[in-house]
Write an enzyme that holds these catalytic residues in place. Structure first.
Site, PDB file in Angstrom:
ATOM      1  N   LYS A 208       0.826  -1.203   0.000  1.00 50.71           N
ATOM      2  CA  LYS A 208       0.000   0.000   0.000  1.00 50.71           C
ATOM      3  C   LYS A 208       0.869   1.265   0.000  1.00 50.71           C
ATOM      4  O   LYS A 208       2.014   1.257   0.448  1.00 50.71           O
ATOM      5  CB  LYS A 208      -0.943   0.003   1.210  1.00 50.71           C
ATOM      6  CG  LYS A 208      -2.030  -1.073   1.152  1.00 50.71           C
ATOM      7  CD  LYS A 208      -3.044  -0.792   0.050  1.00 50.71           C
ATOM      8  CE  LYS A 208      -4.098  -1.871  -0.099  1.00 50.71           C
ATOM      9  NZ  LYS A 208      -5.108  -1.865   0.956  1.00 50.71           N
TER      10      LYS A 208
ATOM     11  N   ARG B 138      -3.680 -10.660   3.335  1.00 48.63           N
ATOM     12  CA  ARG B 138      -3.849 -10.586   1.882  1.00 48.63           C
ATOM     13  C   ARG B 138      -2.582  -9.971   1.286  1.00 48.63           C
ATOM     14  O   ARG B 138      -2.253  -8.815   1.558  1.00 48.63           O
ATOM     15  CB  ARG B 138      -5.076  -9.735   1.557  1.00 48.63           C
ATOM     16  CG  ARG B 138      -5.424  -9.623   0.085  1.00 48.63           C
ATOM     17  CD  ARG B 138      -6.689  -8.795  -0.096  1.00 48.63           C
ATOM     18  NE  ARG B 138      -7.083  -8.705  -1.500  1.00 48.63           N
ATOM     19  CZ  ARG B 138      -6.658  -7.773  -2.334  1.00 48.63           C
ATOM     20  NH1 ARG B 138      -5.793  -6.841  -1.905  1.00 48.63           N
ATOM     21  NH2 ARG B 138      -7.070  -7.762  -3.588  1.00 48.63           N
TER      22      ARG B 138
END
Length: 282
Positions: free
Chosen positions: A228, A263
């Protein structure tokens, strides 16, 4: 750091089961041309299947298949295009002993995917689209409710919190109440705080620090912070492909705080880290 044991729960996924008392790796399979980290690499069926098979070999017990990019300012994808991207891959992977999760907000897509062999609905919009709650209840499959405000095109303007973990908990609880009122069973719900969605770097860091507080809601937790943007900012501006080590570190911190599923883009690195963590626990 609050060390929280993983929950003694079993998630039923069709004929397969996930023992949530041990960490599970969800391998990311973006069958899109424009995802932020690996857009275009696996948009063809053969590429996608080969990558999924490798992730399974590397230790993924869940493959998360997505046909729509949800990065900021991503272009909208029609239902027809999403179906064309996702369903052939689901049909090909359904023969493997791996849980298949579908990253979609479209009830039509999840219906077709479940018919093709998928098991879990992973929805970044937490079942807010029309007929989504009713469809999830009818299908009676596990659902992942993720926290996000607005849409990918507007979420960055909505990153304002009084106390980020408490605000996220409260907003997730609203979605839980609506989901259960629609007939979705308690044991089918998984929570995701939505790292990177309507949160700035400081919010994401605080969420990771305080993730243990989400256990108070008594639902399994998924952590999805792989590559991210906030990780890149913490590291001084590195590109997505250079964020894997920090992503693994963040996911281990999430597991120690009670997250049962992580994830990730880099399954092998995550699997090795979990094996080392488990050796220490044993």
């Amino acid at each position: 750091m609050h060390l929280i044991p993983l929950p003694p729960k079993v998630l039923q996924c069709g004929r397969l089961q996930l023992d949530l008392s041990i960490p599970h790796i969800m391998g990311i399979l973006n069958v899109t041309p424009d995802s932020f980290s690996d857009g275009g690499q696996y948009q063809h069926k053969e590429q996608a299947i080969a990558h999924a098979v490798q992730m399974i070999a590397d230790g993924a017990s869940i493959i998360d298949i997505g046909g729509e990019s949800t990065r900021p300012q991503a272009k909208a994808v029609s239902v027809e295009e999403e179906l064309q991207r996702v369903i052939p891959v689901v049909e090909a992977l359904a023969k493997y002993d791996v849980v298949l999760s579908i990253d979609t907000s479209q009830p039509v897509v999840i219906q077709a995917a479940v018919q093709a062999g998928a098991h879990i609905w992973n929805d970044v919009r937490a079942l807010k689209r029309p007929q989504a709650l009713e469809t999830a209840a009818q299908l009676d499959i596990p659902v992942i409710l993720m926290h996000m405000r607005g849409e990918p095109s507007t979420m960055n303007d909505l990153a304002h919190y009084t106390h980020v973990i408490q605000d996220v908990k409260a907003e997730l609880l609203e979605r839980i109440d609506q989901a259960e009122a629609a007939g979705i069973r308690h044991e089918q719900i998984i929570l995701d705080v939505g790292f990177g969605f309507a949160k700035n770097t400081a919010h994401n860091v605080m969420l990771l620090r305080d993730l243990w507080q989400l256990n108070e809601l008594d639902y399994p937790i998924l952590a999805g912070l792989s590559r991210k943007r906030f990780i890149g900012e913490v590291l001084g501006g590195v590109e997505a492909q250079a964020r894997d080590i920090a992503s693994v570190t963040g996911h281990l911190l999430a597991i120690q705080q009670g997250a049962s599923i992580v994830r990730t883009h880099h399954v092998k690195a995550m699997s090795d880290a979990i094996k080392m963590w488990q050796a220490i626990q044993d």
